[in-house]
Design an enzyme around this catalytic site. Structure first.
Site, PDB file in Angstrom:
ATOM      1  N   ARG A  16     -32.341 -59.760  22.367  1.00 42.78           N
ATOM      2  CA  ARG A  16     -31.401 -60.886  22.331  1.00 42.78           C
ATOM      3  C   ARG A  16     -31.689 -61.799  21.132  1.00 42.78           C
ATOM      4  O   ARG A  16     -30.967 -61.795  20.144  1.00 42.78           O
ATOM      5  CB  ARG A  16     -31.482 -61.672  23.648  1.00 42.78           C
ATOM      6  CG  ARG A  16     -30.257 -62.515  23.975  1.00 42.78           C
ATOM      7  CD  ARG A  16     -30.086 -63.748  23.120  1.00 42.78           C
ATOM      8  NE  ARG A  16     -31.238 -64.667  23.207  1.00 42.78           N
ATOM      9  CZ  ARG A  16     -31.367 -65.745  22.437  1.00 42.78           C
ATOM     10  NH1 ARG A  16     -30.436 -66.057  21.535  1.00 42.78           N
ATOM     11  NH2 ARG A  16     -32.445 -66.508  22.546  1.00 42.78           N
ATOM     12  N   ASP A  17     -32.779 -62.539  21.183  1.00 40.81           N
ATOM     13  CA  ASP A  17     -33.026 -63.521  20.116  1.00 40.81           C
ATOM     14  C   ASP A  17     -33.268 -62.818  18.782  1.00 40.81           C
ATOM     15  O   ASP A  17     -32.921 -63.332  17.718  1.00 40.81           O
ATOM     16  CB  ASP A  17     -34.230 -64.395  20.478  1.00 40.81           C
ATOM     17  CG  ASP A  17     -34.269 -65.693  19.685  1.00 40.81           C
ATOM     18  OD1 ASP A  17     -33.247 -66.043  19.053  1.00 40.81           O
ATOM     19  OD2 ASP A  17     -35.317 -66.359  19.680  1.00 40.81           O
ATOM     20  N   HIS A 207     -41.777 -70.707  23.798  1.00 41.42           N
ATOM     21  CA  HIS A 207     -41.066 -69.799  22.890  1.00 41.42           C
ATOM     22  C   HIS A 207     -41.326 -70.281  21.465  1.00 41.42           C
ATOM     23  O   HIS A 207     -40.711 -71.243  21.012  1.00 41.42           O
ATOM     24  CB  HIS A 207     -39.568 -69.871  23.247  1.00 41.42           C
ATOM     25  CG  HIS A 207     -38.659 -69.089  22.362  1.00 41.42           C
ATOM     26  ND1 HIS A 207     -38.056 -67.919  22.766  1.00 41.42           N
ATOM     27  CD2 HIS A 207     -38.213 -69.308  21.103  1.00 41.42           C
ATOM     28  CE1 HIS A 207     -37.288 -67.454  21.796  1.00 41.42           C
ATOM     29  NE2 HIS A 207     -37.358 -68.281  20.772  1.00 41.42           N
ATOM     30  N   HIS A 209     -41.724 -69.851  17.278  1.00 42.91           N
ATOM     31  CA  HIS A 209     -41.321 -69.133  16.069  1.00 42.91           C
ATOM     32  C   HIS A 209     -42.458 -69.246  15.051  1.00 42.91           C
ATOM     33  O   HIS A 209     -43.208 -70.224  15.054  1.00 42.91           O
ATOM     34  CB  HIS A 209     -40.021 -69.719  15.510  1.00 42.91           C
ATOM     35  CG  HIS A 209     -38.812 -69.246  16.251  1.00 42.91           C
ATOM     36  ND1 HIS A 209     -37.564 -69.167  15.675  1.00 42.91           N
ATOM     37  CD2 HIS A 209     -38.653 -68.805  17.527  1.00 42.91           C
ATOM     38  CE1 HIS A 209     -36.684 -68.701  16.564  1.00 42.91           C
ATOM     39  NE2 HIS A 209     -37.322 -68.493  17.706  1.00 42.91           N
ATOM     40  N   CYS A 240     -34.886 -66.706  10.718  1.00 43.35           N
ATOM     41  CA  CYS A 240     -34.547 -68.114  10.900  1.00 43.35           C
ATOM     42  C   CYS A 240     -33.261 -68.417  10.149  1.00 43.35           C
ATOM     43  O   CYS A 240     -33.241 -68.341   8.923  1.00 43.35           O
ATOM     44  CB  CYS A 240     -35.687 -68.990  10.380  1.00 43.35           C
ATOM     45  SG  CYS A 240     -35.357 -70.737  10.638  1.00 43.35           S
ATOM     46  N   ASN A 249     -39.025 -65.424  15.584  1.00 41.67           N
ATOM     47  CA  ASN A 249     -39.932 -65.304  16.725  1.00 41.67           C
ATOM     48  C   ASN A 249     -41.302 -64.757  16.330  1.00 41.67           C
ATOM     49  O   ASN A 249     -41.427 -63.941  15.430  1.00 41.67           O
ATOM     50  CB  ASN A 249     -39.345 -64.308  17.735  1.00 41.67           C
ATOM     51  CG  ASN A 249     -38.053 -64.788  18.347  1.00 41.67           C
ATOM     52  OD1 ASN A 249     -38.053 -65.663  19.186  1.00 41.67           O
ATOM     53  ND2 ASN A 249     -36.936 -64.230  17.907  1.00 41.67           N
TER      54      ASN A 249
END
Lengths: 304, 304
Positions: A16-17, A207, A209, A240, A249
């Site tokens: 997903r991300d 979460h 990054h 990003c 991530n």
């Protein structure tokens, strides 16, 4: 070191991300990625998001991806949604774990979902009631928790307030998202401490990054506070949107590699995960930022 | 957080450890890099190494580089050497800070300098005496301190013994080098603790590589033990000879960025350092791994 957790729960967010921040890949590849991850020992996967296809074309096939993915018995799958409408789609698709995202930064929230943070929180209250009625759980993800690319620092009190409002409205869990990699260990310690003092019982996911290289340092700071639930993306898939070429991530292999070496169990087969990262790299057609994908684990020796 | 140091000393190793692991660059570029770094506020620079030019052609012009470099009054410059012969060249060139490297791994030491660790330690004892006689200080760098690419894990007791032998022979300071990025925070805590218990008064520098993504997490672990002296390389210049494409040294900008945000002074002007990193990237002609070079500091906002 006695204070660190014995094990953590890793939620794999690459499908997903990760893929949401790459050029669109075919539906077949998405299904293949989820299925491959399901066989690595990872216990949770953020599989898809239900968002408007005009806003995020990368996730336009979420229903089909989820229908075709193998649902492993020992893996928990979740869907990310921006609002009640997305949650209804996720619930209709059969998800029983919903993540709803809201920005602590009003400017970022408006850019992201075209409404104020307050309006999102009102919508989330209705979403939680609906999800609970249908037997699903809801995690409120507070993004820009350690800073906003538009507004800069967001006061910790504001971030905690947004999260606490969702908890008061029934959210089953909270996640803090470091949307553009603005967290450092001191900031992690501060936010987690203040959140916990107001919400000592609420399950907390972080979460991070790695946009500015601090990803694993932040994890180490959080472990020392007893946090045992982290997101990461296979290969460091993603990126990003505010800093082209920068990392997104933290990479799942890097997280698993560091933690397992420290005696903290993740349940993940590192070699299998590295293989999936290599496959993800071929899928998106460019080098992924994961260092462990590049160098291999520390146990991989060079012949003398 | 009250236990972290208020300030650290950063030794910039890009001109030596960085460039030594890149394709050779012209002498002019090396001088330019050292001079540019001297104007960033960095307090120490590892300028060159005196090694056999057949072994490391990248450093064959060390004498000329050092002769032509501006020597700023507020910067301490050091030279790395593998043995007494190199130290004599460094002393003749006018260096008053010598770093001598020895591997805790016998296999790595033989590959690196063609003798056993024990033989290197004997040579280092003579080197220290000679340097002290000529008014110079010596730092003993123990490489492969957290693992060897050939032998794997090196027992902590062995690493501490090698360092302690150099201290007993008069070394003014010790550095532990994570040659191929095999350290994790738990290992940092263990080695620093055991070294300190045997050598409580000896100044200690740590030299981390980010080959497996743990560089800044290791720094954060060391800060919590009061370590206040770190190596880093501008742009993350360098690389890992054992893992093509992987990172080498932690990037100076990433270190400065994280520490300054946490209220730990480095003395370095981050914007100036990022400019030098961009220049170093043009110099070597390929993308450097520094995330802060790519994304900019967390204070760099996006117009809403």
């Amino acid at each position: 070191m006695g204070d660190l957790p014995d094990r953590i729960s890793l939620r794999e967010v690459g499908p997903r991300d990760g893929l949401q921040n790459e050029a669109p890949v075919p539906t077949d590849d998405k299904v293949e990625l989820i299925d491959a991850l399901s066989r690595t020992g990872v216990s949770r996967i953020e599989a898809v998001s239900f968002v408007h296809p005009k806003a995020i074309p990368q996730m336009a096939d979420a229903d089909e991806v989820w229908r075709r993915a193998e649902k492993a018995d020992d893996v928990r799958y979740s869907a990310l949604v921006p609002n009640l409408r997305g949650a209804l789609r996720a619930l209709d698709a059969g998800f029983t774990e919903i993540e709803v995202v809201v920005s602590a930064s009003d400017t970022h929230n408006r850019k992201n979902v075209n409404r104020s943070t307050e309006e999102s929180l009102d919508d989330i209250a209705r979403l939680i009631a609906e999800a609970h009625e249908r037997g699903a759980t809801v995690q409120a993800i507070v993004s820009t928790a350690w800073g906003c690319p538009y507004e800069g620092d967001i006061p910790t009190e504001r971030v905690v307030s947004v999260a606490s409002r969702a908890v008061a409205d029934g959210a089953d869990a909270v996640s803090f998202g470091d949307t553009t990699g603005m967290a450092t260990p001191a900031r992690v310690t501060r936010l987690v401490g203040e959140f916990r003092s107001r919400n000592p019982e609420t399950p907390l996911n972080l979460h991070f990054h790695n946009t500015r290289g601090t990803g694993l340092a932040n994890v180490y700071a959080a472990l020392q506070l007893g946090v045992d639930d982290f997101d990461a993306s296979v290969g460091g898939l993603g990126g990003c949107p505010y800093a082209p070429g920068a990392s997104g991530n933290i990479a799942s292999e890097e997280l698993v590699h560091m933690l397992e070496d420290m005696g903290i169990a993740t349940g993940v087969d590192l070699d299998a995960l590295i293989e999936v990262a290599a496959r993800a790299e071929r899928m998106v057609g460019h080098k992924l930022p994961s260092q462990v994908l590049r160098a291999g684990p520390r146990t991989r020796l060079t012949p003398a």
